[in-house]
Scaffold this active site. Structure first.
Site, short mmCIF file in Angstrom:
data_model
loop_
_atom_site.label_atom_id
_atom_site.label_comp_id
_atom_site.label_asym_id
_atom_site.label_seq_id
_atom_site.Cartn_x
_atom_site.Cartn_y
_atom_site.Cartn_z
N ASP A 49 0.98 -1.14 0.11
CA ASP A 49 -0.13 0.01 -0.09
C ASP A 49 0.98 1.45 0.10
O ASP A 49 1.99 1.17 0.65
CB ASP A 49 -0.84 0.03 1.22
CG ASP A 49 -2.13 -1.00 1.31
OD1 ASP A 49 -2.50 -1.23 0.08
OD2 ASP A 49 -2.56 -1.41 2.29
N GLY A 50 0.24 2.29 -0.56
CA GLY A 50 1.04 3.37 -0.73
C GLY A 50 2.08 3.55 -2.12
O GLY A 50 2.53 4.72 -2.08
N CYS A 51 2.24 2.82 -2.94
CA CYS A 51 2.92 2.94 -4.17
C CYS A 51 1.96 3.43 -5.01
O CYS A 51 0.82 2.83 -5.37
CB CYS A 51 3.65 1.64 -4.23
SG CYS A 51 4.67 1.03 -3.07
N GLN A 52 2.45 4.19 -5.99
CA GLN A 52 1.75 4.54 -7.26
C GLN A 52 1.81 3.35 -8.31
O GLN A 52 0.77 2.98 -8.71
CB GLN A 52 2.40 5.74 -7.86
CG GLN A 52 1.81 6.31 -9.31
CD GLN A 52 2.54 7.34 -9.88
OE1 GLN A 52 3.74 7.69 -9.42
NE2 GLN A 52 1.90 8.13 -10.72
N ALA A 53 2.99 2.71 -8.53
CA ALA A 53 2.94 1.73 -9.27
C ALA A 53 2.59 0.31 -8.32
O ALA A 53 2.48 0.45 -7.05
CB ALA A 53 4.38 1.30 -9.71
#
Length: 145
Positions: A49-53
């Site tokens: 969680d928290g990643c753009q990719a």
């Protein structure tokens, strides 16, 4: 090789390049050398969680040496630059004891100016990956005590 020795090795590799385009290319090359996760491991349980990719990590504890079990990380991403960052983090943290990982000061990120050359969302993703990798190690640290 210790975590700090690996970090120093990475800092030296990056110091040979003045241009950030060359450094991005090096990060991408790291990603290309990363063994992809099987599709069965690319699921919501392993998604960071928290990643753009989309970034996935799996982890296991190698207890071959019962006195010093080692955390082994596997990871993948759907964006080539992010996959390279995953490969860098795995290179630094994988195959070390949970305590070494939890106690590690990851100075290489600032020394190579990685964070300042990432977009804010990618920088947040980097922090999320590091946080999750430390949580995995912390879980194993509790288990092996």
């Amino acid at each position: 090789m210790s975590i700090n020795q690996i970090q120093d090795e990475i800092i030296e590799e990056f110091s040979m390049m003045d241009d950030w385009m060359d450094r991005y290319e090096l990060i991408i090359d790291y990603g290309k050398s990363l063994r992809p996760l099987p599709d069965s491991d690319k699921n919501d349980r392993n998604l960071i969680d928290g990643c753009q990719a989309k970034v996935w990590f799996t982890v296991e504890l190698d207890t071959t040496d019962n006195q010093n079990p080692k955390v082994i990380y596997h990871g993948d991403a759907d964006a080539i630059l992010v996959k390279g960052i995953v490969a860098l983090l795995i290179r630094v943290l994988s195959n070390h004891t949970p305590k070494e990982i939890v106690d590690a000061e990851l100075y290489f990120i600032d020394k190579i100016n990685l964070r300042e050359h990432l977009s804010p969302t990618r920088s947040n993703g980097l922090a999320a990956m590091l946080h999750q990798m430390r949580l995995f190690a912390l879980t194993y640290l509790s288990a092996v005590k």
